[in-house]
Scaffold this active site. Structure first.
Site, PDB file in Angstrom:
ATOM      1  N   TYR A  47       0.784  -1.234   0.112  1.00  0.00           N
ATOM      2  CA  TYR A  47      -0.050   0.070   0.117  1.00  0.00           C
ATOM      3  C   TYR A  47       0.839   1.232  -0.126  1.00  0.00           C
ATOM      4  CZ  TYR A  47      -3.697  -3.056   1.614  1.00  0.00           C
ATOM      5  OH  TYR A  47      -4.661  -4.101   1.795  1.00  0.00           O
ATOM      6  N   HIS A 105       0.748 -11.687   2.097  1.00  0.00           N
ATOM      7  CA  HIS A 105      -0.263 -11.274   1.394  1.00  0.00           C
ATOM      8  C   HIS A 105      -0.969 -11.783   0.465  1.00  0.00           C
ATOM      9  CE1 HIS A 105      -1.419  -6.575   0.224  1.00  0.00           C
ATOM     10  NE2 HIS A 105      -2.456  -7.333   0.098  1.00  0.00           N
TER      11      HIS A 105
END
Length: 271
Positions: A47, A105
């Protein structure tokens, strides 16, 4: 607010997702969310906002000990030779000695699953994460992971009124928690006719209805992203909305096959 106790950690059922929040929007968003009652903040290396999330945590009057912070290791860093250094960098950016939850992730086939999980557990054993888990693992792969690490805390996946996760929930319950990302289907759930009809009848927003459907499920947490103060407050209010059996049945009956996040490196979701 509901909390789930999982392997010694308490996970708030509703959190703030920070995907696509950058710069001052991320810093201020975290600070505002904490000021109105959020206690669960979710970020990730990819991010590129861990430093801003950390700044929001630092600026808040809420004690770090009272905030559940999750970050996620990106695919390029899951090899044992790289994972520890990448986590140290995340901790530095977040301004904390430990995260409450550290996730892989996405599945990465190029690195042996056991090696990835051993490296992840080593981070936890070193005191740099209170709990560990995975993200985007389909049911079959999650079973394999749980054979290797039975105390994984969560599998974070896309889940909302337009995408079901029944097979995965069969694996998750009662061992862990499913954390729903994109819980509003990238905004598409807000325009669904059934969602809107229920919202109008109850005098609430469609986001609250969609989130209440998730939060009313056993062992399901949700981390909606919100870029405005009003949306953050509305999402938080979903924790207090209890849908009727008829309302839940109407939402349950919606088609559950609409996936909004499906990159070319995604796993076989039916595996």
């Amino acid at each position: 607010m509901t909390h789930y106790d999982v392997h010694g950690v308490s996970i708030p059922a509703l959190g703030l997702g920070t995907w696509q929040l950058t710069g001052d929007d991320a810093r201020r968003g975290v600070e505002h969310a904490l000021s109105i009652g959020y206690r669960h903040i979710d970020t990730a290396q990819i991010y590129r906002n861990e430093a801003e999330v950390g700044a929001g945590l630092a600026a808040s009057s809420v004690s770090r000990d009272d905030v559940f912070v999750t970050t996620k290791v990106w695919r390029d860093h899951v090899a044992p030779s790289r994972l520890a250094a990448s986590v140290d960098e995340s901790l530095r950016k977040l301004g904390t000695d430990t995260v409450d939850l550290l996730l892989l992730h996405w599945p990465v086939d190029e690195v042996e699953l056991e090696a990835q999980l051993e490296a992840l557990v080593a981070i936890r054993d070193a005191g740099k994460a209170r709990a560990v888990g995975v993200s985007n693992y389909p049911a079959g792969l999650l079973r394999d992971a749980l054979e290797l690490v039975p105390d994984l805390a969560t599998d974070q996946v896309e889940h909302h009124v337009l995408l079901g996760q029944d097979r995965l929930l069969d694996v998750v319950r009662p061992r862990m928690v499913l954390t729903a990302y994109s819980p509003l289907a990238q905004g598409e759930a807000l325009s669904n006719e059934t969602v809107r009809e229920i919202a109008e009848a109850r005098g609430v927003g469609p986001a609250q209805v969609a989130l209440a459907w998730l939060l009313g499920q056993d062992r399901v947490a949700a981390i909606p992203k919100a870029s405005s103060d009003a949306h953050r407050a509305a999402n938080l209010a979903a924790a207090d909305l209890v849908l009727t059996a008829d309302e839940r049945a109407a939402l349950d009956a919606l088609p559950k096959d609409h996936r909004t996040i499906d990159p070319d490196f995604a796993p076989d979701w039916d595996a």
